[in-house]
Design an enzyme around this catalytic site. Structure first.
Site, PDB file in Angstrom:
ATOM      1  N   PRO A  12       0.793  -1.221   0.000  1.00 41.12           N
ATOM      2  CG  PRO A  12      -0.553  -1.378   1.896  1.00 41.12           C
ATOM      3  CD  PRO A  12       0.509  -2.072   1.142  1.00 41.12           C
ATOM      4  CG  ASN A  13      -0.324   4.359   1.254  1.00 39.08           C
ATOM      5  OD1 ASN A  13      -1.304   4.808   0.675  1.00 39.08           O
ATOM      6  ND2 ASN A  13      -0.378   3.916   2.494  1.00 39.08           N
ATOM      7  NE  ARG A  20       2.526   7.597   2.612  1.00 36.34           N
ATOM      8  CZ  ARG A  20       3.291   6.598   3.049  1.00 36.34           C
ATOM      9  NH1 ARG A  20       4.069   5.954   2.197  1.00 36.34           N
ATOM     10  NH2 ARG A  20       3.263   6.222   4.299  1.00 36.34           N
ATOM     11  CE1 TYR A  25       8.763   4.956   3.047  1.00 33.33           C
ATOM     12  CE2 TYR A  25       7.365   6.901   3.150  1.00 33.33           C
ATOM     13  CZ  TYR A  25       7.740   5.667   3.651  1.00 33.33           C
ATOM     14  OH  TYR A  25       7.102   5.155   4.744  1.00 33.33           O
ATOM     15  CG  ASN A  76       8.485  -2.070   0.163  1.00 35.96           C
ATOM     16  OD1 ASN A  76       7.888  -2.080   1.229  1.00 35.96           O
ATOM     17  ND2 ASN A  76       9.142  -1.015  -0.279  1.00 35.96           N
ATOM     18  CB  ALA A  79       1.428   0.190   6.180  1.00 38.52           C
ATOM     19  CD  GLU A 100      10.509  -7.737   5.740  1.00 36.26           C
ATOM     20  OE1 GLU A 100       9.899  -6.870   6.366  1.00 36.26           O
ATOM     21  OE2 GLU A 100      10.919  -8.795   6.274  1.00 36.26           O
ATOM     22  CG  HIS A 102      11.012  -2.549   4.764  1.00 32.57           C
ATOM     23  ND1 HIS A 102       9.651  -2.433   4.648  1.00 32.57           N
ATOM     24  CD2 HIS A 102      11.256  -3.757   5.304  1.00 32.57           C
ATOM     25  CE1 HIS A 102       9.085  -3.536   5.108  1.00 32.57           C
ATOM     26  NE2 HIS A 102      10.039  -4.359   5.507  1.00 32.57           N
ATOM     27  CB  ILE A 103      12.247   2.711   0.394  1.00 36.78           C
ATOM     28  CG1 ILE A 103      11.785   1.941  -0.860  1.00 36.78           C
ATOM     29  CG2 ILE A 103      12.965   4.008   0.025  1.00 36.78           C
ATOM     30  CD1 ILE A 103      10.665   2.619  -1.623  1.00 36.78           C
ATOM     31  CB  SER A 104      12.456   4.344   5.261  1.00 36.76           C
ATOM     32  OG  SER A 104      11.496   3.513   5.894  1.00 36.76           O
ATOM     33  NE  ARG A 109       9.652   5.883   8.765  1.00 31.14           N
ATOM     34  CZ  ARG A 109       8.731   5.674   7.838  1.00 31.14           C
ATOM     35  NH1 ARG A 109       8.905   4.729   6.943  1.00 31.14           N
ATOM     36  NH2 ARG A 109       7.629   6.388   7.805  1.00 31.14           N
ATOM     37  NE  ARG A 113       6.419   4.031  10.003  1.00 29.31           N
ATOM     38  CZ  ARG A 113       5.432   4.002   9.113  1.00 29.31           C
ATOM     39  NH1 ARG A 113       5.296   2.946   8.329  1.00 29.31           N
ATOM     40  NH2 ARG A 113       4.588   5.001   8.999  1.00 29.31           N
TER      41      ARG A 113
END
Length: 155
Positions: A12-13, A20, A25, A76, A79, A100, A102-104, A109, A113
């Site tokens: 999502p997103n 965003r 990101y 990825n 959320a 897996e 994740h960009i960040s 964070r 998360r």
């Protein structure tokens, strides 16, 4: 025997990538990431199926499809990483390698998360490398699959 594709699944997103929270990101769009992945995959001798959905059930359906039709999965889950036991269950039904991405750096964070259901199944986790993490995941997957590739960064 013909090689099967690698599924690259985005949650999502991620369709809003580049718009965003670019301070987290970056400014690349998901189309930019797909192009980068296609170039990297071609150099590694991999074929990819690149997908994004905001719907958990669609991601699960792609994982089910990948069970029989893929050499590996790069995911990825965005959320859904922190909430989806259903995605974990679907991945647990797959015998292929799962990475897996994740960009960040999720560990820098919010505390919620820091937990990933997907990590319980993943053969590797790449976080905090920006969109380059997708290329790193493709390189790792090629290694796990025993594919030879040339990389000018290595002697």
């Amino acid at each position: 025997m013909m090689a099967k594709p690698v599924y690259i699944l985005n949650g999502p997103n991620l369709n809003l990538l580049g718009q965003r929270q670019p301070e987290i990101y970056g400014h690349e769009t998901l189309a930019d990431v797909e192009s980068m992945c296609r170039r990297a995959a071609a150099g590694l001798g991999l074929d990819i199926r690149f997908h994004q959905s905001n719907a958990e059930h669609q991601i699960i359906d792609w994982i089910h499809e990948a069970r029989q039709g893929a050499d590996g999965i790069i995911i990825n889950p965005a959320a859904l990483t922190h909430t989806s036991v259903a995605i974990l269950d679907a991945l647990n039904a797959c015998d292929c390698p799962v990475l897996e991405v994740h960009i960040s750096n999720v560990h820098r964070r919010e505390a919620f998360r820091h937990h990933s259901y997907v990590s319980l199944r993943a053969d590797g986790v790449i976080a905090g490398c920006g969109t380059q993490g997708y290329v790193l995941a493709l390189e790792r997957l090629a290694t796990l699959l025993g594919r030879q590739h040339s990389d000018s960064r290595r002697g």
